[in-house]
Design a protein around this motif. Structure first.
Motif, PDB file in Angstrom:
ATOM      1  N   LYS A   1       7.879   8.049  14.602  1.00 51.09           N
ATOM      2  CA  LYS A   1       7.015   7.692  13.474  1.00 51.09           C
ATOM      3  C   LYS A   1       6.550   6.249  13.595  1.00 51.09           C
ATOM      4  CE  LYS A   1       8.814  10.897   9.996  1.00 51.09           C
ATOM      5  NZ  LYS A   1       9.478  11.011   8.673  1.00 51.09           N
ATOM      6  N   ILE A   2       5.306   5.987  13.119  1.00 49.39           N
ATOM      7  CA  ILE A   2       4.761   4.632  13.153  1.00 49.39           C
ATOM      8  C   ILE A   2       5.440   3.790  12.085  1.00 49.39           C
ATOM      9  CG2 ILE A   2       2.688   3.225  12.836  1.00 49.39           C
ATOM     10  CD1 ILE A   2       1.052   5.522  13.945  1.00 49.39           C
ATOM     11  N   LEU A   3       5.970   2.644  12.495  1.00 49.68           N
ATOM     12  CA  LEU A   3       6.681   1.743  11.584  1.00 49.68           C
ATOM     13  C   LEU A   3       5.852   0.505  11.241  1.00 49.68           C
ATOM     14  CD1 LEU A   3      10.210   1.828  13.279  1.00 49.68           C
ATOM     15  CD2 LEU A   3       9.378   3.227  11.376  1.00 49.68           C
ATOM     16  N   ALA A   4       4.944   0.129  12.130  1.00 48.52           N
ATOM     17  CA  ALA A   4       4.123  -1.069  11.904  1.00 48.52           C
ATOM     18  C   ALA A   4       2.796  -0.900  12.626  1.00 48.52           C
ATOM     19  CB  ALA A   4       4.846  -2.322  12.394  1.00 48.52           C
ATOM     20  N   ARG A   5       1.774  -1.591  12.124  1.00 46.87           N
ATOM     21  CA  ARG A   5       0.424  -1.462  12.681  1.00 46.87           C
ATOM     22  C   ARG A   5      -0.319  -2.784  12.564  1.00 46.87           C
ATOM     23  NH1 ARG A   5      -2.367   1.938  15.838  1.00 46.87           N
ATOM     24  NH2 ARG A   5      -1.752   3.788  14.653  1.00 46.87           N
ATOM     25  N   ARG A   6      -1.109  -3.098  13.587  1.00 45.94           N
ATOM     26  CA  ARG A   6      -2.010  -4.255  13.526  1.00 45.94           C
ATOM     27  C   ARG A   6      -3.432  -3.761  13.353  1.00 45.94           C
ATOM     28  NH1 ARG A   6      -2.919  -8.455  17.420  1.00 45.94           N
ATOM     29  NH2 ARG A   6      -2.761  -6.849  19.016  1.00 45.94           N
ATOM     30  N   LEU A   7      -4.150  -4.361  12.418  1.00 42.81           N
ATOM     31  CA  LEU A   7      -5.571  -4.086  12.199  1.00 42.81           C
ATOM     32  C   LEU A   7      -6.310  -5.397  12.370  1.00 42.81           C
ATOM     33  CD1 LEU A   7      -5.130  -1.990   8.922  1.00 42.81           C
ATOM     34  CD2 LEU A   7      -5.421  -1.079  11.231  1.00 42.81           C
ATOM     35  N   GLY A   8      -7.374  -5.391  13.139  1.00 44.86           N
ATOM     36  CA  GLY A   8      -8.059  -6.656  13.402  1.00 44.86           C
ATOM     37  C   GLY A   8      -9.562  -6.514  13.467  1.00 44.86           C
TER      38      GLY A   8
ATOM     39  N   PHE B   1       0.850  -1.192   0.000  1.00 43.06           N
ATOM     40  CA  PHE B   1       0.000   0.000   0.000  1.00 43.06           C
ATOM     41  C   PHE B   1       0.883   1.238   0.000  1.00 43.06           C
ATOM     42  CE2 PHE B   1      -2.152  -3.457   2.104  1.00 43.06           C
ATOM     43  CZ  PHE B   1      -3.413  -3.462   1.513  1.00 43.06           C
ATOM     44  N   ASP B   2       0.341   2.337  -0.511  1.00 41.96           N
ATOM     45  CA  ASP B   2       1.105   3.576  -0.576  1.00 41.96           C
ATOM     46  C   ASP B   2       1.289   4.219   0.793  1.00 41.96           C
ATOM     47  OD1 ASP B   2       1.403   3.383  -3.319  1.00 41.96           O
ATOM     48  OD2 ASP B   2      -0.440   4.491  -3.741  1.00 41.96           O
ATOM     49  N   SER B   3       0.406   3.892   1.747  1.00 41.71           N
ATOM     50  CA  SER B   3       0.483   4.520   3.066  1.00 41.71           C
ATOM     51  C   SER B   3      -0.243   3.647   4.088  1.00 41.71           C
ATOM     52  CB  SER B   3      -0.157   5.908   3.047  1.00 41.71           C
ATOM     53  OG  SER B   3      -1.554   5.795   2.775  1.00 41.71           O
ATOM     54  N   GLU B   4      -0.063   3.994   5.377  1.00 42.34           N
ATOM     55  CA  GLU B   4      -0.784   3.288   6.440  1.00 42.34           C
ATOM     56  C   GLU B   4      -2.284   3.508   6.294  1.00 42.34           C
ATOM     57  OE1 GLU B   4      -1.386   3.366  11.299  1.00 42.34           O
ATOM     58  OE2 GLU B   4      -0.080   4.830  10.329  1.00 42.34           O
ATOM     59  N   ASP B   5      -2.678   4.736   5.939  1.00 39.49           N
ATOM     60  CA  ASP B   5      -4.102   5.033   5.768  1.00 39.49           C
ATOM     61  C   ASP B   5      -4.710   4.204   4.642  1.00 39.49           C
ATOM     62  OD1 ASP B   5      -4.162   6.876   7.820  1.00 39.49           O
ATOM     63  OD2 ASP B   5      -3.676   8.565   6.526  1.00 39.49           O
TER      64      ASP B   5
ATOM     65  N   SER C   1      11.427   1.334   0.979  1.00 40.94           N
ATOM     66  CA  SER C   1      10.973   2.187  -0.131  1.00 40.94           C
ATOM     67  C   SER C   1       9.796   3.067   0.266  1.00 40.94           C
ATOM     68  CB  SER C   1      10.592   1.318  -1.336  1.00 40.94           C
ATOM     69  OG  SER C   1       9.459   0.525  -1.033  1.00 40.94           O
ATOM     70  N   GLY C   2       9.313   2.931   1.512  1.00 35.98           N
ATOM     71  CA  GLY C   2       8.197   3.744   1.978  1.00 35.98           C
ATOM     72  C   GLY C   2       6.842   3.103   1.782  1.00 35.98           C
ATOM     73  N   LYS C   3       6.793   1.910   1.185  1.00 36.86           N
ATOM     74  CA  LYS C   3       5.536   1.189   1.007  1.00 36.86           C
ATOM     75  C   LYS C   3       5.165   0.458   2.295  1.00 36.86           C
ATOM     76  CE  LYS C   3       4.914   1.877  -3.507  1.00 36.86           C
ATOM     77  NZ  LYS C   3       3.719   2.500  -4.093  1.00 36.86           N
ATOM     78  N   TRP C   4       3.843   0.307   2.502  1.00 36.82           N
ATOM     79  CA  TRP C   4       3.351  -0.474   3.645  1.00 36.82           C
ATOM     80  C   TRP C   4       2.983  -1.870   3.149  1.00 36.82           C
ATOM     81  CZ3 TRP C   4       2.653   0.951   8.871  1.00 36.82           C
ATOM     82  CH2 TRP C   4       3.130   2.231   9.166  1.00 36.82           C
TER      83      TRP C   4
END
Length: 209
Positions: free
Chosen positions: A69-76, A35-39, A115-118
């Motif tokens: 800065k946020i480096l990783a995220r969990r979505l559940g 993805f291009d971003s976390e959002d 590369s800045g991709k998520w």
């Protein structure tokens, strides 16, 4: 438009296509999806959750120790974990409500690469509870926090679209101003050059010659 296009996602390994109750294809998350971003990752998983039949919950994140800065995220799933009773010093502080938590493990883990991709690094598909199909039913299973998260996610999506439009307009305006300044500078330089051509010669110089 499929989920990838809507969320700005790019896949580097084939995602599994499911079909919802109306026969429309659903792109399933998979490890390696970018993805291009976390959002963009949040929007994708939120849309996937809505169409599959559960409510997304924004969970824990990992931040950089250097700049925060946020480096990783969990979505559940909103049924992740178990509800813990909140008690005050002298017993319960409020009337307990029916818990919506059932210890569900379904989730995706995304992290930013060099590369800045998520990138999705982990995907747990299975839920330990029935999935609802109707958006109205899904809405009824949410607690107040989940409702707020979903409302803010939708608001964020709209804000991002507005920001993109404003950015495009601002870029076009700056370009016009730069072109105008460039033309003005050329005109000023031309006037200066013309004045220099007609400047009177110093009489003293003429006598010396």
């Amino acid at each position: 438009m499929d989920l990838e296009d809507e969320a700005g996602a790019t896949e580097n390994s084939g995602g599994v296509e499911l079909v919802d109750c109306e026969g429309d294809p659903i792109v399933e998350p998979c490890e390696g999806m970018e993805f291009d971003s976390e959002d963009a990752a949040k929007i994708f998983y939120d849309e996937y959750a809505r169409r599959v039949g559960f409510v997304m919950r924004v969970m824990s994140c990992r931040r950089s120790e250097r700049d925060g800065k946020i480096l990783a995220r969990r979505l559940g799933c909103n049924k992740e974990g178990y509800c813990v009773s909140i008690r005050g010093k002298f017993g319960p502080v409020r009337k307990p409500r029916a818990s919506t938590r059932e210890g569900c493990k379904a989730m995706i883990h995304v992290k930013v690469n060099r590369s800045g991709k998520w990138v999705i690094t982990k995907f747990v598909k299975e839920h330990n509870h029935p999935l609802v199909i109707s958006p109205r039913e899904a809405r009824q299973t949410m607690d107040e926090k989940d409702k707020k998260i979903q409302e803010l996610t939708a608001e964020l999506r709209n804000k991002k679209r507005l920001c993109a439009a404003y950015q495009e307009q601002l870029t076009a305006f700056v370009k016009i101003v730069e072109e105008h300044n460039d033309q003005l500078s050329k005109k000023v330089q031309s006037v200066v050059n013309n004045i220099r051509k007609y400047e009177p010669v110093d009489p003293g110089l003429m006598r010396r010659s």
